[in-house]
Design a protein around this motif. Structure first.
Motif, PDB file in Angstrom:
ATOM      1  N   LEU A  13       1.414   8.968 -11.577  1.00  0.00           N
ATOM      2  CA  LEU A  13       0.833   7.636 -11.665  1.00  0.00           C
ATOM      3  C   LEU A  13       0.204   7.214 -10.343  1.00  0.00           C
ATOM      4  N   VAL A  14       0.900   7.433  -9.247  1.00  0.00           N
ATOM      5  CA  VAL A  14       0.379   7.086  -7.925  1.00  0.00           C
ATOM      6  C   VAL A  14      -0.843   7.924  -7.588  1.00  0.00           C
ATOM      7  N   ALA A  15      -0.816   9.199  -7.899  1.00  0.00           N
ATOM      8  CA  ALA A  15      -1.938  10.090  -7.589  1.00  0.00           C
ATOM      9  C   ALA A  15      -3.197   9.713  -8.365  1.00  0.00           C
ATOM     10  N   THR A  16      -3.043   9.338  -9.613  1.00  0.00           N
ATOM     11  CA  THR A  16      -4.224   8.989 -10.410  1.00  0.00           C
ATOM     12  C   THR A  16      -4.788   7.631 -10.031  1.00  0.00           C
ATOM     13  N   THR A  17      -3.958   6.672  -9.703  1.00  0.00           N
ATOM     14  CA  THR A  17      -4.484   5.353  -9.340  1.00  0.00           C
ATOM     15  C   THR A  17      -5.032   5.322  -7.926  1.00  0.00           C
ATOM     16  N   ALA A  18      -4.533   6.137  -7.036  1.00  0.00           N
ATOM     17  CA  ALA A  18      -5.014   6.153  -5.656  1.00  0.00           C
ATOM     18  C   ALA A  18      -6.390   6.806  -5.537  1.00  0.00           C
ATOM     19  N   SER A  19      -6.730   7.707  -6.435  1.00  0.00           N
ATOM     20  CA  SER A  19      -7.996   8.415  -6.332  1.00  0.00           C
ATOM     21  C   SER A  19      -9.141   7.712  -7.052  1.00  0.00           C
ATOM     22  N   VAL A  20      -8.861   6.623  -7.741  1.00  0.00           N
ATOM     23  CA  VAL A  20      -9.893   5.913  -8.481  1.00  0.00           C
ATOM     24  C   VAL A  20     -10.659   4.988  -7.538  1.00  0.00           C
ATOM     25  N   THR A  21     -11.987   5.099  -7.548  1.00  0.00           N
ATOM     26  CA  THR A  21     -12.808   4.197  -6.747  1.00  0.00           C
ATOM     27  C   THR A  21     -13.158   2.979  -7.589  1.00  0.00           C
ATOM     28  N   PRO A  22     -13.375   1.844  -6.959  1.00  0.00           N
ATOM     29  CA  PRO A  22     -13.701   0.657  -7.746  1.00  0.00           C
ATOM     30  C   PRO A  22     -15.031   0.835  -8.470  1.00  0.00           C
ATOM     31  N   SER A  23     -15.088   0.418  -9.730  1.00  0.00           N
ATOM     32  CA  SER A  23     -16.304   0.607 -10.503  1.00  0.00           C
ATOM     33  C   SER A  23     -17.267  -0.557 -10.340  1.00  0.00           C
ATOM     34  N   ARG A  24     -16.796  -1.688  -9.813  1.00  0.00           N
ATOM     35  CA  ARG A  24     -17.695  -2.794  -9.555  1.00  0.00           C
ATOM     36  C   ARG A  24     -17.144  -3.664  -8.437  1.00  0.00           C
ATOM     37  N   ALA A  25     -18.020  -4.440  -7.846  1.00  0.00           N
ATOM     38  CA  ALA A  25     -17.630  -5.281  -6.725  1.00  0.00           C
ATOM     39  C   ALA A  25     -18.360  -6.615  -6.824  1.00  0.00           C
ATOM     40  N   GLU A  26     -17.847  -7.614  -6.168  1.00  0.00           N
ATOM     41  CA  GLU A  26     -18.481  -8.925  -6.099  1.00  0.00           C
ATOM     42  C   GLU A  26     -19.484  -8.931  -4.953  1.00  0.00           C
ATOM     43  N   TYR A  27     -20.633  -9.540  -5.167  1.00  0.00           N
ATOM     44  CA  TYR A  27     -21.658  -9.610  -4.133  1.00  0.00           C
ATOM     45  C   TYR A  27     -21.141 -10.337  -2.893  1.00  0.00           C
ATOM     46  N   SER A  28     -20.406 -11.418  -3.089  1.00  0.00           N
ATOM     47  CA  SER A  28     -19.896 -12.183  -1.941  1.00  0.00           C
ATOM     48  C   SER A  28     -18.940 -11.341  -1.097  1.00  0.00           C
ATOM     49  N   ASP A  29     -18.146 -10.481  -1.732  1.00  0.00           N
ATOM     50  CA  ASP A  29     -17.238  -9.595  -0.991  1.00  0.00           C
ATOM     51  C   ASP A  29     -18.026  -8.561  -0.181  1.00  0.00           C
ATOM     52  N   LEU A  30     -19.057  -7.988  -0.789  1.00  0.00           N
ATOM     53  CA  LEU A  30     -19.877  -7.004  -0.084  1.00  0.00           C
ATOM     54  C   LEU A  30     -20.609  -7.652   1.085  1.00  0.00           C
ATOM     55  N   GLN A  31     -21.101  -8.854   0.874  1.00  0.00           N
ATOM     56  CA  GLN A  31     -21.801  -9.572   1.936  1.00  0.00           C
ATOM     57  C   GLN A  31     -20.855  -9.859   3.103  1.00  0.00           C
ATOM     58  N   ALA A  32     -19.619 -10.228   2.799  1.00  0.00           N
ATOM     59  CA  ALA A  32     -18.626 -10.507   3.839  1.00  0.00           C
ATOM     60  C   ALA A  32     -18.256  -9.241   4.616  1.00  0.00           C
ATOM     61  N   GLN A  33     -18.405  -8.077   3.995  1.00  0.00           N
ATOM     62  CA  GLN A  33     -18.097  -6.808   4.657  1.00  0.00           C
ATOM     63  C   GLN A  33     -19.274  -6.266   5.458  1.00  0.00           C
ATOM     64  N   GLY A  34     -20.375  -7.024   5.530  1.00  0.00           N
ATOM     65  CA  GLY A  34     -21.512  -6.617   6.349  1.00  0.00           C
ATOM     66  C   GLY A  34     -22.563  -5.786   5.642  1.00  0.00           C
ATOM     67  N   TYR A  35     -22.537  -5.735   4.322  1.00  0.00           N
ATOM     68  CA  TYR A  35     -23.548  -4.992   3.572  1.00  0.00           C
ATOM     69  C   TYR A  35     -24.885  -5.725   3.667  1.00  0.00           C
ATOM     70  N   LYS A  36     -25.974  -4.978   3.731  1.00  0.00           N
ATOM     71  CA  LYS A  36     -27.323  -5.527   3.802  1.00  0.00           C
ATOM     72  C   LYS A  36     -27.956  -5.514   2.419  1.00  0.00           C
TER      73      LYS A  36
END
Length: 121
Positions: A13-36
């Protein structure tokens, strides 16, 4: 269930959930992380939106709104395929939340104008 099988189940269970990348993100979160944010364009699916990237990752954020003002007198509505249809702005009530088309094209966005962001291919 025995102790041994419970441990293996926990490890899997830990191995399968740790290897999953997020399939979507919020624009405001990406902007706060310095994305252009890039200019308004069409994604791989043909939908309108913006590429948002940093040096490592790239996301495509779909356009949420369907209305945009053009200057002081114009109004445009976008169809589901992204085709703009001009409308007479005098026939509609002014709404301060509707963005200017020039701002959308330049990538000057508010979070309310952007839908979810998915990893770009």
């Amino acid at each position: 269930m025995t102790k041994r099988s419970a441990k293996w189940l926990a490890v899997i269970l830990v191995a399968t959930t740790a290897s999953v990348t997020p399939s979507r993100a919020e624009y405001s979160d990406l902007q706060a992380q310095g994305y252009k944010t890039g200019k308004l364009t069409r994604g791989a699916s043909g939908s309108l939106g913006w590429y948002v990237s940093n040096s490592e990752k790239k996301f495509f954020c779909r356009m949420r709104g369907i209305y945009a003002y053009i200057g002081k007198t114009g109004l445009v509505i976008f169809t589901s395929s992204g085709r703009p249809i001009p409308l007479n702005r005098k026939n509609y009530m002014d709404n301060p939340l509707i963005p200017q088309l020039s701002d959308l094209r330049a990538g000057k966005l508010n979070s309310r104008d952007v839908g979810y962001c998915h990893p770009a291919k």
